[in-house]
Each structure stands twice: as structure tokens, then as C-alpha cells.
Design a protein around this motif. Structure first.
Motif, mmCIF file in Angstrom:
data_model
loop_
_atom_site.group_PDB
_atom_site.id
_atom_site.type_symbol
_atom_site.label_atom_id
_atom_site.label_comp_id
_atom_site.label_asym_id
_atom_site.label_seq_id
_atom_site.Cartn_x
_atom_site.Cartn_y
_atom_site.Cartn_z
ATOM 1 N N TYR A 48 0.863 -1.180 0.000
ATOM 2 C CA TYR A 48 0.000 0.000 0.000
ATOM 3 C C TYR A 48 0.898 1.228 0.000
ATOM 4 O O TYR A 48 1.941 1.225 0.647
ATOM 5 C CB TYR A 48 -0.866 -0.004 1.269
ATOM 6 C CG TYR A 48 -1.944 1.053 1.292
ATOM 7 C CD1 TYR A 48 -3.252 0.729 0.971
ATOM 8 C CD2 TYR A 48 -1.659 2.371 1.622
ATOM 9 C CE1 TYR A 48 -4.251 1.696 0.982
ATOM 10 C CE2 TYR A 48 -2.643 3.338 1.632
ATOM 11 C CZ TYR A 48 -3.942 2.991 1.316
ATOM 12 O OH TYR A 48 -4.918 3.943 1.327
ATOM 13 N N ALA A 50 0.387 5.692 -0.022
ATOM 14 C CA ALA A 50 -0.474 6.877 -0.108
ATOM 15 C C ALA A 50 0.385 8.101 -0.389
ATOM 16 O O ALA A 50 1.502 8.216 0.101
ATOM 17 C CB ALA A 50 -1.254 7.072 1.186
ATOM 18 N N LYS A 54 -3.795 10.134 0.300
ATOM 19 C CA LYS A 54 -4.727 9.455 -0.600
ATOM 20 C C LYS A 54 -4.051 8.250 -1.217
ATOM 21 O O LYS A 54 -2.874 8.306 -1.580
ATOM 22 C CB LYS A 54 -5.199 10.410 -1.702
ATOM 23 C CG LYS A 54 -6.017 11.555 -1.170
ATOM 24 C CD LYS A 54 -6.489 12.450 -2.275
ATOM 25 C CE LYS A 54 -7.263 13.606 -1.676
ATOM 26 N NZ LYS A 54 -7.413 14.710 -2.585
ATOM 27 N N ARG A 55 -4.813 7.172 -1.334
ATOM 28 C CA ARG A 55 -4.280 5.937 -1.912
ATOM 29 C C ARG A 55 -3.675 6.226 -3.293
ATOM 30 O O ARG A 55 -4.242 6.946 -4.092
ATOM 31 C CB ARG A 55 -5.391 4.907 -2.036
ATOM 32 C CG ARG A 55 -4.905 3.575 -2.531
ATOM 33 C CD ARG A 55 -6.098 2.625 -2.693
ATOM 34 N NE ARG A 55 -5.602 1.305 -2.989
ATOM 35 C CZ ARG A 55 -5.778 0.246 -2.233
ATOM 36 N NH1 ARG A 55 -6.468 0.345 -1.124
ATOM 37 N NH2 ARG A 55 -5.293 -0.918 -2.577
ATOM 38 N N ARG A 127 -4.357 3.552 10.850
ATOM 39 C CA ARG A 127 -4.150 3.956 9.467
ATOM 40 C C ARG A 127 -2.772 3.536 8.952
ATOM 41 O O ARG A 127 -1.824 3.389 9.724
ATOM 42 C CB ARG A 127 -4.307 5.465 9.326
ATOM 43 C CG ARG A 127 -3.264 6.243 10.119
ATOM 44 C CD ARG A 127 -3.538 7.718 10.079
ATOM 45 N NE ARG A 127 -2.449 8.439 10.720
ATOM 46 C CZ ARG A 127 -2.533 9.683 11.139
ATOM 47 N NH1 ARG A 127 -3.655 10.360 10.970
ATOM 48 N NH2 ARG A 127 -1.502 10.282 11.698
ATOM 49 N N TYR A 128 -2.687 3.353 7.649
ATOM 50 C CA TYR A 128 -1.450 3.073 6.909
ATOM 51 C C TYR A 128 -0.720 1.810 7.381
ATOM 52 O O TYR A 128 0.471 1.830 7.685
ATOM 53 C CB TYR A 128 -0.494 4.269 6.951
ATOM 54 C CG TYR A 128 -1.098 5.548 6.451
ATOM 55 C CD1 TYR A 128 -1.562 5.658 5.154
ATOM 56 C CD2 TYR A 128 -1.213 6.656 7.290
ATOM 57 C CE1 TYR A 128 -2.121 6.839 4.698
ATOM 58 C CE2 TYR A 128 -1.779 7.841 6.831
ATOM 59 C CZ TYR A 128 -2.227 7.918 5.532
ATOM 60 O OH TYR A 128 -2.788 9.083 5.082
ATOM 61 N N HIS A 155 -7.081 3.655 5.140
ATOM 62 C CA HIS A 155 -5.809 3.527 4.420
ATOM 63 C C HIS A 155 -5.145 2.177 4.713
ATOM 64 O O HIS A 155 -3.953 2.099 5.016
ATOM 65 C CB HIS A 155 -4.857 4.673 4.754
ATOM 66 C CG HIS A 155 -5.315 5.986 4.228
ATOM 67 N ND1 HIS A 155 -6.152 6.809 4.935
ATOM 68 C CD2 HIS A 155 -5.069 6.623 3.055
ATOM 69 C CE1 HIS A 155 -6.388 7.900 4.242
ATOM 70 N NE2 HIS A 155 -5.758 7.809 3.079
ATOM 71 N N ASP A 183 -11.388 3.400 2.687
ATOM 72 C CA ASP A 183 -10.132 3.595 1.987
ATOM 73 C C ASP A 183 -10.385 4.598 0.881
ATOM 74 O O ASP A 183 -11.215 4.347 0.002
ATOM 75 C CB ASP A 183 -9.631 2.271 1.390
ATOM 76 C CG ASP A 183 -8.243 2.396 0.809
ATOM 77 O OD1 ASP A 183 -7.497 3.315 1.207
ATOM 78 O OD2 ASP A 183 -7.881 1.567 -0.041
#
Length: 186
Positions: A48, A50, A54-55, A127-128, A155, A183
Motif C-alpha cells: 500500500y 499513499a 490518498k491511496r 491507518r497506513y 488507508h 479507503d
């Protein structure tokens, strides 16, 4: 594990309990001979990425990234690809990547609950996460009597993942309620 009369409760107080599994990729971007393509020597896999919260699109191949060709050769002007053999994270970006903030997962799960019972998780922002495609906020395996409530999980590939393969004697009783799980689109 807790018990039916003595739960293990992990509860956040207020809005300050943010569990962030990422690191910022500031600076150190090197340009390549291909226009609008840079790389960062990451030396660890990610699933993943970002940009500015934002992705960011994940290309299927490095060749696709260099050509701006996404899945099934759909034109994609920006995105990323991690090349494991070199440890490099490649991005195709319309401007200098130093103009942006980058969030790359360094951890895979916020909470891992494996063969534990009577656990309550509430009030966190997660997140993340996601160095592999099974990255998640709360991951359970053969766990029962779990409450996951009032969390903000974003995320991440998998917000909440519940897996039960039946090797434990207790039944799976997981309650997931009042969470905000999302997401942002690519």
C-alpha cells in the motif's frame, strides 16, 4: 485472554489515540532515465502507498509503470511499483515527488489477536498498515468473544479481518459495530 467476567479492554481516551503503521518517505527520491519516474531505496516490501493522504495506484509491473500502462493496459498517468529484487520503490508522478508527503506502511497489523478470547478494542484511529496484502487494522485468528467498536480504520487493505479455522475449542463470537472503515479512492 480475558474471561467472560474479566474482559481485556483496550480503549482509547479522547481523539489522541492514533495508531499509524507508516513512515514518511521524505527526500531521497532519485530520478530515472524514464520521464516522470523516480525511485526510493526502500529495501522492504509494501502492499500500500499513499500520497498526500490518498491511496496511490499500484501498477502490475515495473514495465507498466514506465509506460504508464495500468492493469489490462489501461492508461494510468501516476502510480507505484515495488521491485523486490532491487529493494526499490518506483513511482510515476507528474511532478517532483519531493512536493508531496508519502505514507508507506512499515507495519502490517495494528492489532493481532491470535487464539485469545474476551478482548475489547475501542476508540482508536488505525491507518497506513500493510507491508503485505493481508495488512489490516484488527486481525483475528481463532479468537472468540471479541468486540471491535467505535474505531476509525482507514488507508488499509483490510480494515477488520476475522479468520476461524476451527482448531480452537471455543466458538467464534466477534462483534464489529459503530466503526468507520474506509479507503480513499485511487
Amino acid at each position: 485472554s480475558g474471561t467472560s467476567k474479566n474482559w481485556i479492554q483496550v480503549k482509547a481516551v479522547g481523539n489522541a489515540a492514533i495508531l499509524d503503521g507508516s513512515e514518511s518517505l521524505a527526500g531521497n527520491w532519485a530520478s530515472t532515465t524514464t520521464n516522470k519516474v523516480w525511485f526510493f531505496k526502500l529495501n522492504r516490501a509494501i502492499a500500500y502507498l499513499a500520497r498526500d493522504g490518498k491511496r496511490f495506484y499500484n501498477y502490475d509491473t515495473l514495465a507498466g509503470l514506465k509506460q504508464g500502462a495500468g492493469h489490462q493496459n489501461v492508461a494510468m498517468s501516476e502510480g507505484w511499483f515495488y521491485e523486490a529484487s532491487t529493494g526499490k520503490l518506483y513511482i510515476r508522478n507528474l511532478d517532483d515527488p519531493k512536493n508531496h508527503s508519502w505514507q508507506a506502511p512499515k507495519l502490517n497489523h495494528a492489532f493481532d489477536i491470535n487464539a485469545r478470547h474476551w478482548i475489547w478494542i475501542e476508540g482508536f484511529e488505525m491507518r497506513y498498515y500493510g507491508v503485505r496484502t493481508d495488512g489490516c487494522g484488527v486481525c483475528t485468528l481463532n479468537a472468540s468473544h471479541i468486540v471491535i467498536r467505535k474505531n476509525k480504520i482507514h488507508h488499509i487493505q483490510l480494515g477488520v479481518y476475522v479468520n476461524w479455522n476451527g482448531t480452537e475449542t471455543q466458538g467464534n463470537d466477534t462483534r464489529v459495530e459503530l466503526n468507520e472503515i474506509y479507503d480513499p479512492p485511487v
